[in-house]
Design a protein around this motif. Structure first.
Motif, PDB file in Angstrom:
ATOM      1  N   ASP A  15      55.560  33.757   4.603  1.00 54.66           N
ATOM      2  CA  ASP A  15      56.468  34.883   4.724  1.00 54.66           C
ATOM      3  C   ASP A  15      55.724  36.143   4.309  1.00 54.66           C
ATOM      4  O   ASP A  15      54.772  36.104   3.526  1.00 54.66           O
ATOM      5  CB  ASP A  15      57.686  34.692   3.818  1.00 54.66           C
ATOM      6  N   MET A  16      56.177  37.277   4.824  1.00 54.42           N
ATOM      7  CA  MET A  16      55.493  38.520   4.497  1.00 54.42           C
ATOM      8  C   MET A  16      56.479  39.674   4.402  1.00 54.42           C
ATOM      9  O   MET A  16      57.618  39.604   4.872  1.00 54.42           O
ATOM     10  CB  MET A  16      54.446  38.863   5.558  1.00 54.42           C
ATOM     11  N   SER A  17      55.990  40.752   3.795  1.00 56.70           N
ATOM     12  CA  SER A  17      56.640  42.049   3.856  1.00 56.70           C
ATOM     13  C   SER A  17      55.781  42.900   4.777  1.00 56.70           C
ATOM     14  O   SER A  17      54.567  42.998   4.581  1.00 56.70           O
ATOM     15  CB  SER A  17      56.709  42.677   2.460  1.00 56.70           C
ATOM     16  N   PHE A  18      56.408  43.496   5.793  1.00 51.28           N
ATOM     17  CA  PHE A  18      55.688  44.265   6.803  1.00 51.28           C
ATOM     18  C   PHE A  18      56.094  45.728   6.683  1.00 51.28           C
ATOM     19  O   PHE A  18      57.267  46.072   6.835  1.00 51.28           O
ATOM     20  CB  PHE A  18      56.022  43.730   8.190  1.00 51.28           C
ATOM     21  N   ASN A  19      55.119  46.582   6.392  1.00 46.55           N
ATOM     22  CA  ASN A  19      55.383  48.015   6.260  1.00 46.55           C
ATOM     23  C   ASN A  19      54.571  48.779   7.298  1.00 46.55           C
ATOM     24  O   ASN A  19      53.396  48.485   7.496  1.00 46.55           O
ATOM     25  CB  ASN A  19      55.026  48.493   4.852  1.00 46.55           C
ATOM     26  N   ILE A  20      55.218  49.739   7.958  1.00 44.90           N
ATOM     27  CA  ILE A  20      54.511  50.558   8.921  1.00 44.90           C
ATOM     28  C   ILE A  20      54.820  52.027   8.677  1.00 44.90           C
ATOM     29  O   ILE A  20      55.965  52.400   8.390  1.00 44.90           O
ATOM     30  CB  ILE A  20      54.853  50.158  10.376  1.00 44.90           C
ATOM     31  N   GLU A  56      43.772  29.376  18.470  1.00 43.42           N
ATOM     32  CA  GLU A  56      44.926  29.144  19.342  1.00 43.42           C
ATOM     33  C   GLU A  56      45.914  30.301  19.368  1.00 43.42           C
ATOM     34  O   GLU A  56      46.343  30.727  20.447  1.00 43.42           O
ATOM     35  CB  GLU A  56      45.651  27.850  18.947  1.00 43.42           C
ATOM     36  N   VAL A  57      46.307  30.821  18.199  1.00 41.82           N
ATOM     37  CA  VAL A  57      47.344  31.848  18.197  1.00 41.82           C
ATOM     38  C   VAL A  57      47.328  32.670  16.915  1.00 41.82           C
ATOM     39  O   VAL A  57      46.969  32.182  15.841  1.00 41.82           O
ATOM     40  CB  VAL A  57      48.745  31.212  18.396  1.00 41.82           C
ATOM     41  N   ILE A  58      47.692  33.946  17.051  1.00 42.50           N
ATOM     42  CA  ILE A  58      47.997  34.840  15.933  1.00 42.50           C
ATOM     43  C   ILE A  58      49.396  35.361  16.214  1.00 42.50           C
ATOM     44  O   ILE A  58      49.630  36.003  17.239  1.00 42.50           O
ATOM     45  CB  ILE A  58      47.026  36.039  15.860  1.00 42.50           C
ATOM     46  N   ARG A  59      50.347  35.091  15.326  1.00 40.79           N
ATOM     47  CA  ARG A  59      51.735  35.481  15.565  1.00 40.79           C
ATOM     48  C   ARG A  59      52.316  36.202  14.356  1.00 40.79           C
ATOM     49  O   ARG A  59      52.251  35.694  13.235  1.00 40.79           O
ATOM     50  CB  ARG A  59      52.592  34.264  15.881  1.00 40.79           C
ATOM     51  N   LEU A  60      52.889  37.375  14.613  1.00 37.75           N
ATOM     52  CA  LEU A  60      53.637  38.115  13.601  1.00 37.75           C
ATOM     53  C   LEU A  60      55.083  38.196  14.059  1.00 37.75           C
ATOM     54  O   LEU A  60      55.364  38.654  15.165  1.00 37.75           O
ATOM     55  CB  LEU A  60      53.072  39.525  13.420  1.00 37.75           C
ATOM     56  N   GLN A  61      56.007  37.745  13.205  1.00 38.53           N
ATOM     57  CA  GLN A  61      57.433  37.834  13.504  1.00 38.53           C
ATOM     58  C   GLN A  61      58.070  38.821  12.522  1.00 38.53           C
ATOM     59  O   GLN A  61      57.770  38.795  11.324  1.00 38.53           O
ATOM     60  CB  GLN A  61      58.095  36.455  13.370  1.00 38.53           C
ATOM     61  N   LEU A  62      58.945  39.674  13.038  1.00 38.07           N
ATOM     62  CA  LEU A  62      59.589  40.701  12.230  1.00 38.07           C
ATOM     63  C   LEU A  62      61.093  40.484  12.255  1.00 38.07           C
ATOM     64  O   LEU A  62      61.667  40.202  13.308  1.00 38.07           O
ATOM     65  CB  LEU A  62      59.237  42.087  12.772  1.00 38.07           C
ATOM     66  N   PHE A  63      61.731  40.614  11.072  1.00 37.80           N
ATOM     67  CA  PHE A  63      63.146  40.302  10.933  1.00 37.80           C
ATOM     68  C   PHE A  63      63.955  41.518  10.485  1.00 37.80           C
ATOM     69  O   PHE A  63      63.425  42.439   9.859  1.00 37.80           O
ATOM     70  CB  PHE A  63      63.353  39.162   9.931  1.00 37.80           C
ATOM     71  N   ILE A  64      65.256  41.496  10.783  1.00 39.45           N
ATOM     72  CA  ILE A  64      66.168  42.521  10.306  1.00 39.45           C
ATOM     73  C   ILE A  64      66.431  42.264   8.820  1.00 39.45           C
ATOM     74  O   ILE A  64      66.776  41.143   8.442  1.00 39.45           O
ATOM     75  CB  ILE A  64      67.492  42.504  11.090  1.00 39.45           C
ATOM     76  N   PRO A  65      66.256  43.259   7.966  1.00 38.50           N
ATOM     77  CA  PRO A  65      66.512  43.067   6.531  1.00 38.50           C
ATOM     78  C   PRO A  65      67.913  42.518   6.274  1.00 38.50           C
ATOM     79  O   PRO A  65      68.876  42.882   6.947  1.00 38.50           O
ATOM     80  CB  PRO A  65      66.349  44.487   5.959  1.00 38.50           C
ATOM     81  N   LEU A  66      68.013  41.614   5.317  1.00 35.68           N
ATOM     82  CA  LEU A  66      69.250  40.970   4.878  1.00 35.68           C
ATOM     83  C   LEU A  66      69.785  39.978   5.896  1.00 35.68           C
ATOM     84  O   LEU A  66      70.088  38.836   5.554  1.00 35.68           O
ATOM     85  CB  LEU A  66      70.324  42.012   4.556  1.00 35.68           C
ATOM     86  N   LEU A  67      69.895  40.382   7.158  1.00 39.65           N
ATOM     87  CA  LEU A  67      70.440  39.475   8.174  1.00 39.65           C
ATOM     88  C   LEU A  67      69.474  38.341   8.485  1.00 39.65           C
ATOM     89  O   LEU A  67      69.887  37.209   8.761  1.00 39.65           O
ATOM     90  CB  LEU A  67      70.777  40.245   9.452  1.00 39.65           C
ATOM     91  N   GLY A  68      68.182  38.639   8.507  1.00 41.45           N
ATOM     92  CA  GLY A  68      67.178  37.606   8.714  1.00 41.45           C
ATOM     93  C   GLY A  68      66.920  37.237  10.155  1.00 41.45           C
ATOM     94  O   GLY A  68      66.053  36.409  10.437  1.00 41.45           O
ATOM     95  N   SER A  69      67.637  37.820  11.107  1.00 43.20           N
ATOM     96  CA  SER A  69      67.395  37.487  12.510  1.00 43.20           C
ATOM     97  C   SER A  69      66.146  38.208  13.010  1.00 43.20           C
ATOM     98  O   SER A  69      65.826  39.317  12.579  1.00 43.20           O
ATOM     99  CB  SER A  69      68.609  37.862  13.367  1.00 43.20           C
ATOM    100  N   GLU A  70      65.446  37.586  13.946  1.00 44.55           N
ATOM    101  CA  GLU A  70      64.196  38.145  14.451  1.00 44.55           C
ATOM    102  C   GLU A  70      64.460  39.359  15.324  1.00 44.55           C
ATOM    103  O   GLU A  70      65.292  39.317  16.227  1.00 44.55           O
ATOM    104  CB  GLU A  70      63.437  37.081  15.246  1.00 44.55           C
ATOM    105  N   VAL A  90      58.767  48.856  14.741  1.00 39.41           N
ATOM    106  CA  VAL A  90      57.989  47.686  14.366  1.00 39.41           C
ATOM    107  C   VAL A  90      57.495  46.889  15.561  1.00 39.41           C
ATOM    108  O   VAL A  90      56.426  46.281  15.513  1.00 39.41           O
ATOM    109  CB  VAL A  90      58.790  46.767  13.413  1.00 39.41           C
ATOM    110  N   VAL A  91      58.255  46.881  16.655  1.00 41.28           N
ATOM    111  CA  VAL A  91      57.826  46.107  17.822  1.00 41.28           C
ATOM    112  C   VAL A  91      56.727  46.816  18.585  1.00 41.28           C
ATOM    113  O   VAL A  91      55.826  46.192  19.132  1.00 41.28           O
ATOM    114  CB  VAL A  91      59.025  45.824  18.753  1.00 41.28           C
ATOM    115  N   VAL A  92      56.776  48.123  18.615  1.00 37.39           N
ATOM    116  CA  VAL A  92      55.865  48.878  19.464  1.00 37.39           C
ATOM    117  C   VAL A  92      54.611  49.340  18.748  1.00 37.39           C
ATOM    118  O   VAL A  92      53.517  49.325  19.299  1.00 37.39           O
ATOM    119  CB  VAL A  92      56.610  50.102  20.060  1.00 37.39           C
TER     120      VAL A  92
END
Length: 295
Positions: free
Chosen positions: A67-72, A91-105, A10-12
């Protein structure tokens, strides 16, 4: 599938998909090739009027948040994680992706007018570079304002931050596609831009950026829009499907991303600037791309 594998994908993959149109060096003609007509006609007037209708559909809000669901999907990999979208116009376009259930970025992808930031939380690494350093973006016209127009479901003029009324005649308006849509197009050097807009509402349902080169093959970035949601008096697509395909590489043929926003808000109380911890290691953009190609 482990957390590290999810992080790598997801990051790359998303920055690669957005950038890969320019992974080959290209000489781009900076002159937009406009549609011109020497004699005013009813058809030309109708075309300009339709461009105006499409252009005026852009939302008036300064912020788009949700909030979103991100599928790749890439090859046999198909990963879905929760995330969030934060965009502030110009100014900015930002997408943040989280670990399922844990919620940490797990990762963050951020475009601003001057630079691109990719943060890999799992490996404590980041890429931060201006567009001149990222030749794969620069050489193919994928500036901040190009990406902003795609994410915000708007028309664009290459090299400009916005579309003005004087630009309307520069768009080629084609014949109806069936009974419900019309194509609009523009060309710049080796890159062609094409949109499909609903004939009645003028809402953009598809945008395609195509790169054609006799020496480097063909690449297409296709952006489909759906689930239009009211934002003030306008409509914003809460569902965005992004596909990148290329014939220029034997390693990467197709990447597909689905962004499904659960809500579309105009909240303004959030920080535009991301500050990266000094505990993170800065890496070169090509290092990130090589990680993807080895997957």
């Amino acid at each position: 599938m482990g957390k590290k594998t999810i992080a790598k994908i997801v990051v790359v993959c998303l920055p690669m998909m957005l950038a890969a149109c320019g992974s080959k060096k290209a000489v781009v003609d900076n002159t937009v090739q406009p549609h011109t007509t020497t004699v005013p006609s009813t058809e030309a007037t109708t075309g300009v009027a339709f461009v105006q209708r499409v252009a005026e559909n852009q939302v008036n809000a300064k912020n788009i948040v949700g909030d979103m669901s991100f599928n790749i999907k890439m090859g046999e990999k198909d990963v879905t994680v929760p995330g969030s979208v934060h965009m502030r116009k110009d100014e900015v376009i930002r997408l943040q992706l989280f670990i399922p259930l844990l919620g940490s970025e797990v990762g963050r992808l951020e475009f601003t007018p001057n630079e691109v930031l990719v943060v890999d939380r799992m490996h404590k690494e980041y890429v931060q570079a201006d567009y001149n350093q990222l030749s794969f973006l620069k050489n193919n016209g994928l500036t901040f304002y190009t990406l902003q127009a795609l994410f915000w479901n708007e028309l664009l003029v290459p090299g400009s931050s916005s579309v003005k009324s004087k630009d309307y005649p520069s768009f080629e308006v084609g014949t109806d596609q069936g009974n419900d849509s019309k194509p609009l197009s523009m060309k710049k050097g080796n890159i062609s831009y094409r949109w499909l807009a609903a004939k009645e509402s003028g809402l953009i349902t598809n945008a395609t950026v195509s790169y054609q080169s006799s020496s480097h093959g063909a690449s297409d970035l296709v952006w489909d829009y759906g689930n239009f949601t009211p934002v003030g008096t306008k409509q914003f697509p809460a569902l965005q499907n992004i596909k990148f395909t290329t014939t220029s590489s034997n390693k990467l043929k197709k990447v597909e991303v689905n962004i499904k926003m659960k809500e579309v808000k105009t909240t303004e109380k959030w920080d535009v600037k991301t500050t990266v911890s000094n505990k993170y290691k800065k890496v070169e953009a090509n290092d990130i791309l090589r990680k993807l190609l080895k997957m």
